[in-house]
Design an enzyme around this catalytic site. Structure first.
Site, PDB file in Angstrom:
ATOM      1  N   HIS A 126      22.777 -17.224 131.167  1.00  0.00           N
ATOM      2  CA  HIS A 126      23.722 -17.467 130.082  1.00  0.00           C
ATOM      3  C   HIS A 126      23.936 -16.168 129.316  1.00  0.00           C
ATOM      4  CE1 HIS A 126      22.390 -21.937 130.163  1.00  0.00           C
ATOM      5  NE2 HIS A 126      23.532 -21.797 130.805  1.00  0.00           N
TER       6      HIS A 126
ATOM      7  N   PHE B  21      18.254 -14.876 127.890  1.00  0.00           N
ATOM      8  CA  PHE B  21      16.927 -15.021 128.506  1.00  0.00           C
ATOM      9  C   PHE B  21      16.788 -16.291 129.350  1.00  0.00           C
ATOM     10  CE2 PHE B  21      16.216 -13.434 123.980  1.00  0.00           C
ATOM     11  CZ  PHE B  21      16.492 -12.115 124.287  1.00  0.00           C
ATOM     12  N   HIS B  22      17.831 -16.649 130.106  1.00  0.00           N
ATOM     13  CA  HIS B  22      17.819 -17.870 130.916  1.00  0.00           C
ATOM     14  C   HIS B  22      18.055 -17.604 132.400  1.00  0.00           C
ATOM     15  CE1 HIS B  22      19.240 -20.308 127.107  1.00  0.00           C
ATOM     16  NE2 HIS B  22      17.993 -19.869 126.994  1.00  0.00           N
ATOM     17  N   PRO B  23      17.413 -16.633 133.027  1.00  0.00           N
ATOM     18  CA  PRO B  23      17.664 -16.402 134.452  1.00  0.00           C
ATOM     19  C   PRO B  23      17.115 -17.546 135.305  1.00  0.00           C
ATOM     20  CG  PRO B  23      15.831 -15.046 133.725  1.00  0.00           C
ATOM     21  CD  PRO B  23      16.400 -15.691 132.496  1.00  0.00           C
TER      22      PRO B  23
END
Length: 543
Positions: A303, A477-479
């Site tokens: 995101h 920080f949503h890999p």
């Protein structure tokens, strides 16, 4: 097996070896060691969570960018971000990124999981996964059909309110975004205050919730500062793990299964160093291919948050409070005596989910409203009162990659998120900035004279807004998705629907990398759900 020079053999064999003690690994360690007959080894590359800023919620300000807490990964230069390379924080500690993240409890939308099921992934629909969310939940509200109490994963409401956020919520309502009470019932359209993984004003990481209650079990061994080199494969089966600790190389043998839970950034390079992946990528990095799985490291989704900043006057924000020495001292006293106040703050307290345009059936934008502003996380707050209206595209169509950058386990991975590389993502980025302006321009905000500081009112055309999105955009920080599961016949699927690596027995991946498509919201609690469901699968398959 052939020994390698300087190697030490781990203490016997293990039924399960878990590589990575982040959000997923802590859940797996708890569930797999609950049966005293199972001997479990948990390997973590980071250290213990014995630093105060891992536990005070606002500690993320000190942890992100600190080598004690963060692996300090960086992306390659991103064309969609006007050539900028981004810091890509990942937790370097027991609990992984749950020790440094935003603490937001968010499941996503029912449509996300039903979409997984429609891809042919049996058992992954909303009705299938909801019981696994509930299994470990400990919500401060009374139990109902969507929430449970008594589990390991504590969920509470924020212990601070800001008038600026209340007024922004009013403005969002005036812009057509209704107020709702709960983001976690399967449809998160609307505005609400985020629920957080805290307990009485302290961060509640996966290590606190799941791992620490299991540490007294004699059948669970935890090793920190253990850098995973590779999984050993013998005759098509995972038979152990080679790792480095304190300058020495160790081997742990597995008589049951090896589980990679190092996350969407670290699990693919471990697979690749083990000889599993795209042969061209492996050979280019000095690794002999053993199992051809071209999807390893591909399908990276994240995101991208675009962070408009607005100056305000006549209302308090954290910028002004922090600049005032008396108020700053009172913050510390409030936390020390009551576990309340700004030190309990998640980075974002209030959120809103909305459709960028009528073509979308469910909300595809998420706002994180913050009563503060700064240039980058880790930098100081601005010297003026302001708020941030961070907004992200929940279902990006851009796809990136994570690969090893050589055979050395200590080498930084090659991270290429490929943000804003599709026309749809570019269009939605522009629409998201327009939505921020729509909300802020409502009558509820007029008294505070909001002034757009970034990108600035002079940015008016769609073309200029897209450039501004590239300048302001950064990871939230949503890999996910880099070792995704898929049905039989899907050539780029790394895993089957039971999270087993194709072509290798006794090896699974259980972390955020398994997601075929990113969830519509913050990804930590979906990752914990995946681990809960994955543990159930492991125990069921080996019963």
């Amino acid at each position: 097996m052939n020994r390698i020079p300087g190697e030490q053999v781990a203490d016997g064999e293990f039924d399960y070896i878990i590589c990575g003690a982040g959000s997923a690994g802590c859940v797996l360690a708890n569930r797999l060691s609950a049966d005293p007959r199972n001997r479990v080894l948990l390997l973590e590359g980071g250290g213990r969570d014995n630093w105060i800023w891992f536990h005070i919620p606002v500690g993320y300000l000190f942890a992100i960018g600190n080598p004690r807490a963060d692996w300090l990964f960086k992306t390659a230069a991103e064309p969609g971000l006007n050539g900028r390379a981004l810091a890509y924080p990942r937790g370097k500690v027991l609990g992984g990124s749950s020790a440094i993240n935003a603490m937001i409890y968010m499941r996503g939308q029912a449509r996300d999981y039903d979409g997984w099921r429609q891809l042919g992934l049996t058992g992954w629909g909303w009705d299938d996964v909801l019981p696994f969310f509930l299994k470990h939940e400990d919500h401060e509200n009374p139990p109902n059909e969507f929430h449970a109490s008594g589990g390991e994963w504590r969920v509470e409401h924020p212990r601070i309110r800001w008038e600026i956020l209340d007024r922004l919520r009013d403005a969002a309502e005036q812009a057509g975004i209704e107020k709702i009470g709960d983001f976690n019932s399967g449809d998160n359209s609307g505005s609400s205050y985020f629920q957080v993984n805290q307990k009485r004003g302290r961060r509640w990481s996966a290590a606190r919730g799941f791992l620490k209650p299991a540490l007294s079990r004699s059948n669970l061994k935890v090793v920190t500062s253990a850098l995973i080199d590779r999984v050993e494969i013998t005759d098509g089966r995972a038979t152990g793990v080679v790792y480095r600790q304190g300058g020495e190389t160790h081997r742990a043998a597995a008589r049951g299964e090896v589980i990679l839970s190092a996350g969407a950034v670290a699990s693919p390079p471990i697979l690749e160093r083990s000889g599993i992946g795209d042969p061209a990528v492996l050979k280019a990095n000095g690794v002999e291919p053993l199992v051809e799985l071209p999807g390893v490291g591909k399908n990276l989704q994240d995101h991208l948050q675009i962070r408009p900043v607005y100056k305000v006057s006549g209302i308090r924000t954290l910028n002004g409070d922090y600049a005032n020495l008396f108020r700053r001292a009172m913050m510390g006293m409030n936390y020390a005596l009551r576990r309340r106040g700004p030190l309990t703050m998640a980075p974002s307290q209030m959120g809103a989910f909305v459709r960028s345009s009528p073509e979308f059936e469910t909300a595809n934008l998420e706002f994180h409203f913050q009563p503060l502003s700064l240039d980058n996380w880790g930098d100081g707050l601005h010297a003026f009162d302001a708020f941030t209206a961070s907004v992200c595209n929940l279902r990006p169509t851009s796809r990136g990659s994570v690969h090893l950058s050589g055979p050395d386990a200590a080498a930084q991975p090659d991270i290429r998120p490929n943000y804003l590389s599709t026309e749809e993502d570019k269009r939605i980025a522009v629409e998201s900035l327009k939505w921020a302006r729509r909300i802020v321009s409502q009558p509820a905000m007029a008294a505070y004279r909001p002034e757009e500081y970034k990108p600035g009112a002079h940015v008016a055309s769609d073309e200029d807004m897209l450039v501004a999105a590239g300048d302001l955009g950064t990871t939230i920080f949503h890999p996910v998705g880099t070792a995704r599961m898929g049905p039989e016949g899907d050539a780029n699927a790394v895993l089957d629907e039971r999270l087993r690596v194709r072509g290798v027995s006794g090896l699974r991946v259980i972390d955020a990398s398994v997601m075929p498509a990113i969830t519509s919201g913050n990804t930590n609690s979906p990752t914990i759900m995946i681990a809960e469901k994955g543990a159930d699968m492991i125990l069921g398959d080996n019963r």
